[in-house]
Design a protein around this motif. Structure first.
Motif, mmCIF file in Angstrom:
data_model
loop_
_atom_site.group_PDB
_atom_site.id
_atom_site.type_symbol
_atom_site.label_atom_id
_atom_site.label_comp_id
_atom_site.label_asym_id
_atom_site.label_seq_id
_atom_site.Cartn_x
_atom_site.Cartn_y
_atom_site.Cartn_z
ATOM 1 N N GLU A 178 19.207 4.131 0.145
ATOM 2 C CA GLU A 178 18.287 4.034 1.290
ATOM 3 C C GLU A 178 18.490 2.744 2.073
ATOM 4 O O GLU A 178 18.287 2.702 3.271
ATOM 5 C CB GLU A 178 16.831 4.085 0.790
ATOM 6 N N GLU A 179 18.851 1.697 1.365
ATOM 7 C CA GLU A 179 18.973 0.389 2.014
ATOM 8 C C GLU A 179 20.419 -0.004 2.299
ATOM 9 O O GLU A 179 20.682 -1.098 2.792
ATOM 10 C CB GLU A 179 18.337 -0.684 1.110
ATOM 11 N N ALA A 180 21.340 0.874 1.959
ATOM 12 C CA ALA A 180 22.761 0.510 2.059
ATOM 13 C C ALA A 180 23.201 0.252 3.495
ATOM 14 O O ALA A 180 24.026 -0.612 3.740
ATOM 15 C CB ALA A 180 23.627 1.594 1.432
ATOM 16 N N PHE A 181 22.647 1.018 4.437
ATOM 17 C CA PHE A 181 23.057 0.888 5.835
ATOM 18 C C PHE A 181 21.843 0.654 6.728
ATOM 19 O O PHE A 181 20.753 1.121 6.436
ATOM 20 C CB PHE A 181 23.781 2.155 6.294
ATOM 21 N N HIS A 182 22.063 -0.053 7.816
ATOM 22 C CA HIS A 182 20.975 -0.364 8.727
ATOM 23 C C HIS A 182 21.446 -0.142 10.170
ATOM 24 O O HIS A 182 22.530 -0.584 10.553
ATOM 25 C CB HIS A 182 20.541 -1.829 8.531
ATOM 26 N N LEU A 183 20.607 0.563 10.924
ATOM 27 C CA LEU A 183 20.927 0.808 12.340
ATOM 28 C C LEU A 183 20.509 -0.413 13.158
ATOM 29 O O LEU A 183 19.327 -0.684 13.332
ATOM 30 C CB LEU A 183 20.193 2.078 12.815
#
Ligand SMILES: [Zn+2]
Length: 230
Positions: A178-183
């Motif tokens: 859930e936290e691996a990628f950030h827009l």
């Protein structure tokens, strides 16, 4: 002057010919990165024109997609694997651009990619990108971008360095995903048909986690393009 530089370039080609990255034969005019023979021999999937191809099916029930495809079959020991290795570990950024460009020309023929408005590469963690010097998925995205005449922008960032957390519990792993990628720039993606680009699709877990970073957008469409599928 023009003639001079023309002669100079041809002379340079004679002394230091560009060679095919697969078979090392000297390239002739009109060939780029690969000779015509090696290029022809690469294992293309032609998935991009097929509605329910194996890559699209891989994401069924996981991510809502317009379409998904991969340009090549990834097989161990193949000349494609050699190309990918050169792209990822030997600084051959231009291989990604060339293969991406070819992939892009196939996407142009497909009915599924006409509405793509923004191409987004799967990011590397900044630490990994620094080690490698570049993001190979960005090279592929830039090649596709040239063919589709649609901009590429790295609007997603990678927050977690490790790719596998096999020793962690399932819940921890899920939180990591859930936290691996950030827009970073939601306003640039809002309302658009996005094309997420990766080098090799295996389980699809990375792309699934990457797509999760789009979950707070109100309106968007998503398609996936992998240079290859294992
Ligand atoms: Zn060759």
């Amino acid at each position: 002057m023009l003639q001079h530089s023309f002669i100079g370039r041809n002379l340079l080609d004679l002394v230091f010919p560009n060679i095919c990255v697969v078979c090392t034969r000297a390239l002739v005019r009109g060939e780029n990165i690969l000779c015509t023979n090696c290029n022809y021999e690469l294992p293309r999937t032609h998935f991009s024109t097929h509605e329910n191809n194996p890559v699209h099916q891989l994401f069924w029930g996981r991510i809502v997609l317009n379409h998904a495809s991969a340009y090549f079959h990834y097989r161990k020991g193949s000349s494609f694997q050699k190309l990918l290795h050169q792209l990822k570990y030997h600084g051959k950024y231009e291989i990604g651009i060339e293969l991406g460009r070819q992939f892009g020309h196939e996407l142009l023929i497909s009915p599924h990619y006409h509405t793509v408005e923004l191409i987004v590469p799967v990011p590397l963690h900044p630490k990994k990108e620094k080690e490698r010097g570049y993001n190979q998925s960005l090279a592929i995205a830039e090649g596709i971008s040239q063919a589709l005449k649609v901009p590429t922008e790295s609007i997603i960032e990678r927050k977690i360095y490790a790719e596998t957390q096999t020793k962690k519990s399932r819940i921890d792993r899920w939180q990591n995903v859930e936290e691996a990628f950030h827009l970073k720039h939601p306003q640039k993606a809002e309302g658009k048909h996005l094309l997420l680009v990766d080098d090799v699709i295996t389980t699809g877990a990375t792309l699934e986690a990457c797509a999760l970073s789009l979950r707070n957008l109100n309106d968007y469409q998503l398609s996936i393009a992998g240079l290859a599928a294992a």
